[in-house]
Design an enzyme around this catalytic site. Structure first.
Site: not given
Lengths: 558, 558
Positions: A196, A371
Site C-alpha cells: 500500500d 494508511h
C-alpha cells in the site's frame, strides 16, 4: 504435462496503480488466476455525469474458466465496490473475512446477486487452495476492522499483498496486526511484495486511532450542548470511539445518514461494533432530550452536497438541524478534490452558530489516516524482506516514493517495479522481468448503463457544459427544396434569451443566408448543408461573444 | 451645511468577504466614496463555462458622481483584475504604487481604456485628498513588491485597510514593511481596522521569502541538468530569487509562459526585478547550451491544463520539453481546488524522468505564503490598536478566526464585525452599528458577455453536463394537425447511439403515442403538448437508464 508458458508466474493490476481507487490485482500461475479485490472509484471531475468507475475486466472474461476466485482484503468501497458489476459478468467464488463479506452481502442482495455467488469466510488462520496456489491471510490494522493481507504461495515463490494497512500499536478493538505471522512469512522467503503506497510521501509513523478517541472524549466532555460527529461510514473504528465517548459522557447517540445507519447495523450484527443497550436513540427523539444529553454520528464529513451533515447545516434535514451552541466535529480530512466542499460546509456550520472542530483548527487531532506512513511501510518491508517489490495502491509519485523506501531498506533498485495498470511482471526461475501488456482501462457507469458512456459522449457533455447548445431547425419542401418553416433557433445554456434577442435574430439571418448560398451553389447533400450552417453560425457567434456553443442543425423534409 | 445623514461614515465590501477573490471595499463619508481595490475571482466549479467573476457595482453606478477614486493596494489579480470591466462603466481616477499601476496599465491598454483613465502614482510618503477624506499609504510585505496598506482619515476617525500583508523581517528586496509608520498611525488612533484574514487559521508567523531563496540555491547547486522552476507570474519576489539563484550558479535563464514573460518585462522596466545583463536567454537557445548551464522560470505551478509547465510535461510545448534528469521545482502550494491538477502534473513529470520538488517532498520549503499567520495578524492588531475591527479578505471561518485573534489582543467582542459582502458598518459619534444592506453579488463573465449568464443559463449547463440532451423534432400540418415528418430524436451527450438504437426507437414510439393521446384528448396548445412529450419521455428514460437528460421538444408547422 506442463509447458513452459504454463509454469510462469505473473502479477499485474487491472486497477489501483496510478490512481487511488478501483483496486484489482491479479496473480496468475499457469492456468490458475487469483484476483485480489474488486473496487470502484469515484469519477474524476471531467467525467461529467458519471456515477462510478470500475476496472475493465476483459482479461478476466477472456480467461473466465481459469479464475479461481476473488480474495478480498477489507470492506472499503475502493476494494469491494466493483463486485456488484463484476460478479454479474463473472460468477466466481469470493473469499473474505466476516465483516468484509457482511458488507459485500448487503451490496449483492441489492444487486440480486446474493444467491448465485459462492462466499467463503476466511480468517487469520485460514488456508485456501486455489489450483496450484495456496492462499493464507494475516491481520493488518486499517480504518475498518477485519482487514487482512494475503500471502499466495505459488510453485514459483510467495507473493504477498499487504492490503491497506498501518501499524497501530494501540488499536481501538485491541486487535493488533499479526506481526508474528508477517515475520514468519518473511522468514520463509517472499519472492514479491505488493504494498500500500497511499502515504508513501509522509514521513514518520501514522498515529494510532486511539489518539482520536482521546480528542473526541475531551470534546464530548466540554461540549455544553449537542455534539455531532461526521465521519466516513466505513470507518467502523472511528464509529466505535464515538459510541464509547457518548457512553462515557452520558449522551444518547442518534445515527444519521443512510450509509452510516447501514454500516452501524451490519457491524453491530456481526459483532464488530460494541454498543451498550439503550445508548442508541431514534433521530425523532433528538429534540425530546436535553441538548447536553445528545450526540449524533452522521455522514457528510466530505461536505458532499446531499449528505446528512450538509443538509443539517442548511436547515434542510428532516430530523435535525444545527442549533447555535452545538459542537460539530468533522472527524476526517478532506479527500483530495473535496477541499472546497468541506470548507463551504464548515463556513455554513459557523453561520448557523455551531462550534466547529475540523482539521485546520484542531490541534489534538480528530482524524488519523488508516494508511501507514514511511516508517510503517519500512517496517512492513523489513518484516517481509522481499526479493522483488511492486508498490501498489497509489498515484505514480506515491509508487515512486514507496520504491525509494524499498531501496532504502535494501531491495535492489533493479528489483523495484513501478507499474501502470496492465503492466505485467513475470517471474520465472527466480528472476523477474516485464511481460506483455494486458488490456485494461476504465469502465464508466452512469445510472444503469455500464460502459455505454465513453469519450464521445463525455466530450459532448463537456462542450455542452461550457457554452450550451443552439438547435437550428428548418423544414424544407420535398418537391422544390424551398424553406417551408424556420429556421428556428432554440438555445439552452448559451445566454439569457431576453438579453440577446438581437443576437439570435442576426443568427437567424446568418442561417437563412447560408442556406440560400448553398441552394445557389446546388449543394444538395444534407451533410454539407448542415456543416455549412454549423460553420457559419459558429464563426458568427464566436466573433460576437467569444463563445463556442454546440450547434445542432436539424433539417426536416415534408 | 451638513445634514446628519451626510456626516455618517460607513464601511462595507462589494467583494472579498466570505470568499478569496474579487476584493472591493468601500469607505463612504457623506458624499465622498472611496473604493479600495477592484479584483476578480476565478469561477467556482459549478459556474460552468464562466471565465471570471467580478463584483456587482450597482451601488457605485447609482452613486457615480460621489466616487472620488479607486485606491489600489497591490498588483494581484484579485485586487486589480476587475478594473478593465469596471472602468468601462465607471470612469474614475485610480491611485496605486508604481509597480501596481504598471501592471494595471498593461490591462487597460488591452481593454482600450488606458487613455480615458486618470492614473496617479503614490508611495509611502504620499497624501491624497479625496473630498473630506485624506488617504495615506504604508509599505507592507507581500508576495509582490510595492504593496501598501491604506489609512483613510475621515472627520469621524481613521479607517485602516492593511491590504494583503505579512511581516517579513528579511524581505528579498530589503524593503521592509514600514512598521514605524504603522506605529504612528496606531498611536494617533484607529477607529476601525480592516485586515487580511487569509491565514487567520494558521498558527505562528509566516516564514520569510528569503527561506525560499536558500532552498532554491541548494537545488540550483546540486541539479546536474536543467532546473525548471514554476511559480506564480505575480510573485515578483520569487522570480527575483530564481534570477539570483541562476546568476550565482552560472546558469542562463529562459522565461516561459505569456503571463510570466509579461510580469518579468514590466517589473524589469520599472526597476522591481534586477536582472544581470546577459543572464536571460531566448527559449530557442535552451537546447544550444549544456543542460547544467540552463535554468527556466515558467508558469504552471497550479497544473493548469494549458499552462507552459503542463505542456512541457506532456511534450506539447513548442520550445522546450522535460528531459530525464531535469529538476522541476513547483515553487507554490496548490490553491484550494487545484490539488488534483497539481498532483497529475507532478505524476506526469516523474513519468518523463524529471526529479520533481514540490510541497509534499520538500522538507526545506520551496514556498512560503505571502499572507501573515496568526502572530503576524496579532502584530498588526497591536500596532494599530483599533477600536473596531472588521476582518476582510477571507472565507467566513477565516474571518471568524481573525475576529478571535482581535479579541485575544483586547478588542472588545462587540466591536468585532464579521460581515458579508453588502453588510454595512456605520460609525457615528465614535459608535459603530450595522447599517442597511447594500446590493451586491457576482457578475459572471463568459467570453465577451458581462452579466448575460445567470442562474438559468448555469442550471441548463449543469443539466446538460450531467446527462446531455435529447432534441425531439416533429413537423405538423397546419391544416389538420397530422404529423408530416418525425418525430425525430437527436441526442448529444446522452449515450452512444450505436449502443442504444433500440432505446431510441422505443423513445420514438413513446413520443408518437403521447402525441396521439394528446390529439385524441384535443390538446391543442403547443405548450401542453410539449410538456406531455417531455414528461412521458423523461419518465421512460429514467426508468430505463436512471438518467435525466434535458429534453427539448420542437414542433414545426407547415
Amino acid at each position: 504435462m506442463k509447458n513452459n508458458s504454463r509454469s510462469k508466474l505473473s502479477v499485474f493490476a487491472l486497477g489501483g496503480l496510478d490512481e487511488i481507487g478501483k483496486n484489482m490485482y491479479v496473480v496468475r500461475y499457469g492456468d490458475d488466476i487469483i484476483v485480489i479485490d474488486s473496487g470502484l472509484m469515484f469519477p474524476e471531475e471531467e467525467m461529467l455525469g458519471i456515477d462510478v468507475v470500475i476496472p475493465d475486466i476483459t482479461y478476466l472474461l477472456e480467461n473466465r474458466e481459469k479464475v479461481r476466485g476473488i480474495l478480498l482484503t477489507h470492506g472499503h468501497e475502493d476494494h469491494i465496490g466493483g463486485l456488484p458489476y463484476i460478479l454479474r459478468e463473472l460468477n466466481v467464488p469470493i473469499y473474505g473475512t466476516k465483516l468484509t463479506l457482511g458488507l459485500v452481502e448487503h451490496k449483492l442482495r441489492e444487486a440480486h446477486l446474493l444467491n448465485q455467488t459462492k462466499r467463503i469466510i476466511v480468517n487469520n488462520r485460514s488456508e485456501v487452495t486455489l489450483g496450484s496456489i495456496r492462499a493464507s491471510f494475516f491481520k493488518v490494522n486499517h480504518s475498518i476492522p477485519d482487514s487482512v493481507g494475503i500471502a499466495l504461495e505459488t510453485p514459483e515463490g510467495t507473493v504477498v499483498h499487504t492490503g491497506d494497512f498501518k501499524f497501530d500499536m494501540t488499536p481501538v478493538n485491541s486487535n493488533m496486526a499479526d506481526m508474528h505471522k508477517m515475520a514468519e512469512i518473511g522468514k520463509k522467503g517472499v519472492l514479491c511484495l505488493l504494498s500500500d503506497s497511499t502515504n508513501a510521501e509522509r514521513p514518520g509513523f501514522t498515529g494510532s486511532e486511539r489518539n482520536v478517541g482521546e480528542a473526541l472524549a475531551e470534546i464530548f466532555r466540554i461540549g455544553r450542548q449537542r455534539v455531532i460527529v461526521a465521519t466516513f461510514a466505513s470507518n467502523i473504528s472511528r464509529i466505535q470511539q464515538v459510541v464509547d465517548a457518548a457512553r462515557d459522557h452520558n449522551r444518547k447517540l442518534a445515527v444519521i445518514g443512510r450509509s452510516m445507519v447501514n454500516a452501524v447495523n451490519i457491524s453491530m450484527e456481526l459483532g464488530y461494533l460494541r454498543v451498550p443497550p439503550d445508548l442508541l436513540i431514534d433521530p425523532d427523539e433528538i429534540n425530546r432530550l436535553p441538548a447536553h444529553k445528545v450526540a449524533v454520528i452522521s455522514t457528510g464529513s466530505q461536505g458532499e452536497p446531499m449528505s446528512a451533515l450538509t443538509r443539517m447545516a442548511h436547515g434542510a434535514h428532516r430530523k435535525i438541524e444545527i442549533l447555535p451552541g452545538d459542537t460539530v466535529v468533522l472527524a476526517a480530512t478532506p479527500i483530495p478534490g473535496n477541499e472546497k466542499t468541506v470548507a463551504k460546509t464548515v463556513d455554513q456550520l459557523y453561520r448557523v452558530g455551531a462550534n466547529v472542530i475540523y482539521s485546520a483548527n484542531s490541534s489534538n487531532g480528530v482524524h488519523v489516516s488508516g494508511h501507514g506512513s514511511q516508517e510503517d511501510l519500512k517496517l512492513m518491508l523489513n518484516l517481509m524482506q522481499p526479493k522483488y517489490f511492486l508498490p501498489i495502491h497509489g498515484e505514480h509519485r506515491m509508487l515512486r516514493a514507496h520504491g525509494q523506501l524499498a531501496e532504502s531498506i535494501g531491495v535492489r533498485p533493479e528489483n523495484v517495479f513501478i507499474c501502470d495498470n496492465g503492466d505485467t511482471v513475470e517471474f520465472s526461475s527466480g528472476k523477474a522481468r516485464y511481460g506483455s501488456k494486458i488490456t485494461t482501462g476504465k469502465v464508466l457507469i452512469d445510472g444503469l448503463g455500464i460502459g455505454d458512456v465513453g469519450n464521445i459522449v463525455l466530450r459532448d457533455r463537456k462542450l455542452l457544459s461550457q457554452d450550451g447548445i443552439l438547435v437550428v431547425v428548418v423544414t424544407l419542401s420535398k418537391n422544390n427544396g424551398k424553406i417551408l418553416s424556420g429556421p428556428d433557433i432554440i438555445s439552452r445554456g448559451f445566454v439569457y434569451v431576453r438579453e440577446s434577442e438581437k443576437l439570435l435574430e442576426e443568427a437567424n439571418r446568418i442561417v437563412t443566408q447560408t442556406m440560400e448560398k448553398c441552394a445557389n451553389e446546388q449543394v444538395s447533400e444534407w451533410a454539407s448543408l448542415k456543416t455549412s450552417i454549423r460553420e457559419a453560425l459558429s464563426r458568427f457567434l464566436y466573433d460576437r461573444t467569444r463563445r463556442r456553443p454546440m450547434i445542432l442543425p436539424i433539417i426536416m423534409e415534408v
